[in-house]
Design an enzyme around this catalytic site. Sequence first.
Site, short mmCIF file in Angstrom:
data_model
loop_
_atom_site.label_atom_id
_atom_site.label_comp_id
_atom_site.label_asym_id
_atom_site.label_seq_id
_atom_site.Cartn_x
_atom_site.Cartn_y
_atom_site.Cartn_z
N LYS A 172 -6.16 -2.73 -12.16
CA LYS A 172 -7.57 -2.65 -12.49
C LYS A 172 -8.37 -3.63 -11.66
O LYS A 172 -9.58 -3.55 -11.59
CB LYS A 172 -7.80 -2.98 -13.98
CG LYS A 172 -7.00 -2.12 -14.93
CD LYS A 172 -7.10 -2.74 -16.36
CE LYS A 172 -6.09 -2.06 -17.27
NZ LYS A 172 -5.94 -2.84 -18.53
N GLU A 225 -8.02 -3.74 -2.23
CA GLU A 225 -7.35 -4.68 -3.14
C GLU A 225 -8.27 -5.84 -3.51
O GLU A 225 -9.18 -6.18 -2.77
CB GLU A 225 -6.08 -5.24 -2.49
CG GLU A 225 -4.81 -4.56 -2.93
CD GLU A 225 -4.37 -4.96 -4.34
OE1 GLU A 225 -5.21 -5.37 -5.16
OE2 GLU A 225 -3.17 -4.82 -4.62
N ASP A 226 -7.99 -6.41 -4.67
CA ASP A 226 -8.73 -7.60 -5.09
C ASP A 226 -8.18 -8.84 -4.41
O ASP A 226 -8.92 -9.65 -3.86
CB ASP A 226 -8.67 -7.76 -6.61
CG ASP A 226 -7.26 -7.61 -7.19
OD1 ASP A 226 -6.32 -7.32 -6.42
OD2 ASP A 226 -7.11 -7.77 -8.41
N ASP A 247 -1.49 -12.16 -3.04
CA ASP A 247 -0.89 -13.46 -3.36
C ASP A 247 0.45 -13.56 -2.64
O ASP A 247 0.52 -13.99 -1.49
CB ASP A 247 -0.76 -13.58 -4.89
CG ASP A 247 -0.22 -14.92 -5.34
OD1 ASP A 247 0.00 -15.78 -4.47
OD2 ASP A 247 -0.03 -15.10 -6.55
N PHE A 273 -4.89 -20.21 -9.37
CA PHE A 273 -5.08 -18.96 -10.08
C PHE A 273 -6.56 -18.74 -10.33
O PHE A 273 -7.22 -19.58 -10.93
CB PHE A 273 -4.31 -18.94 -11.39
CG PHE A 273 -4.19 -17.56 -11.96
CD1 PHE A 273 -3.21 -16.70 -11.49
CD2 PHE A 273 -5.07 -17.12 -12.93
CE1 PHE A 273 -3.12 -15.40 -11.99
CE2 PHE A 273 -4.98 -15.83 -13.43
CZ PHE A 273 -4.00 -14.97 -12.97
N VAL A 274 -7.08 -17.62 -9.85
CA VAL A 274 -8.51 -17.35 -9.96
C VAL A 274 -8.79 -16.15 -10.85
O VAL A 274 -7.93 -15.26 -11.00
CB VAL A 274 -9.16 -17.14 -8.57
CG1 VAL A 274 -9.13 -18.42 -7.77
CG2 VAL A 274 -8.48 -16.02 -7.81
N ASP A 276 -8.19 -10.86 -13.58
CA ASP A 276 -8.05 -11.22 -14.98
C ASP A 276 -6.99 -12.28 -15.23
O ASP A 276 -6.13 -12.54 -14.39
CB ASP A 276 -7.64 -9.99 -15.80
CG ASP A 276 -6.17 -9.63 -15.58
OD1 ASP A 276 -5.78 -9.44 -14.40
OD2 ASP A 276 -5.41 -9.57 -16.57
P1 IMP Z 1 1.16 -10.25 -5.22
O1 IMP Z 1 2.15 -9.11 -5.39
O2 IMP Z 1 1.80 -11.56 -5.50
O3 IMP Z 1 0.48 -10.23 -3.88
O4 IMP Z 1 0.09 -10.10 -6.37
C1 IMP Z 1 -0.69 -8.97 -6.46
C2 IMP Z 1 -1.48 -8.87 -7.74
O5 IMP Z 1 -1.32 -9.99 -8.59
C3 IMP Z 1 -2.95 -8.82 -7.45
O6 IMP Z 1 -3.37 -7.52 -7.10
C4 IMP Z 1 -3.54 -9.31 -8.74
O7 IMP Z 1 -3.66 -8.26 -9.65
C5 IMP Z 1 -2.54 -10.31 -9.22
N1 IMP Z 1 -2.94 -11.69 -8.86
C6 IMP Z 1 -2.47 -12.46 -7.87
N2 IMP Z 1 -3.08 -13.67 -7.82
C7 IMP Z 1 -3.98 -13.64 -8.83
C8 IMP Z 1 -4.96 -14.60 -9.32
O8 IMP Z 1 -5.14 -15.72 -8.81
N3 IMP Z 1 -5.70 -14.20 -10.38
C9 IMP Z 1 -5.56 -12.99 -10.98
N4 IMP Z 1 -4.68 -12.06 -10.56
C10 IMP Z 1 -3.89 -12.39 -9.50
MG MG Z 2 -4.48 -6.08 -8.02
#
Ligand code: IMP
Ligand code: MG
Length: 178
Positions: A41, A97-98, A101, A150-151, A157
């Site tokens: 979301k 994408e938002d 990470d 963490f944001v 969210d």
């Molecule tokens: P990744 O697989 O570690 O790159 O994380 C991907 C997903 O984790 C993102 O699309 C977010 O939904 C969530 N995410 C990663 N970092 C944050 C954060 O700082 N705050 C909130 N959601 C996060």
């Molecule tokens: Mg996401």
Amino acid sequence: MNDFSSVIVSENDISERLDALAEQIRTDYEGRDVLLVGVLKGAVMVMADLARRMPNTFTMDWMAVSSYGSGTKSSGVVRILKDLDTDLTGRDVLIVEDIIDSGITLHWLLGNLRSRGAASVEVASLLRKPDAVQVEIDVKYVGFDIPSDFVVGYGLDYNEKYRTLPFVAVLKPEVYGG
Ligand code: IMP
Ligand code: MG
């Protein structure tokens, strides 16, 4: 007391950056009909604001994947919770994408969408954390590189809360027991 500390990307920062990114995207895809794929979301806000800066021939579709559970760290396990309605054969796809990470989610998603016969698959992410830079993922459009904190806000969210904030802020570690 607020649960978030500093605002790291303001509403105005987001708007100005999206103007610039959108111009770049419109130029790069001149004359082509792009399918924007939003990742639910978290990407709803950036999708809504980016899509409104695009030509009306661009279309939108959505996927929901899970890599997180309810914590603050990537689990490494990615599942499709909702798949696309659109056939990707021959399509120019831009994943919206938002945040990136660890890059685990995106790495998996790129492989998945590329295997469906798309003409091209690129990525636009509003935010990117430092760990992502180490992963071998080519993210063509990035809004802001931010620290590893963490944001929340603007779609992001913590336990489904804070998505409605119009800006991106650092969540206080005491809120998630960090
Ligand atoms: P990744 O697989 O570690 O790159 O994380 C991907 C997903 O984790 C993102 O699309 C977010 O939904 C969530 N995410 C990663 N970092 C944050 C954060 O700082 N705050 C909130 N959601 C996060
Ligand atoms: Mg996401």
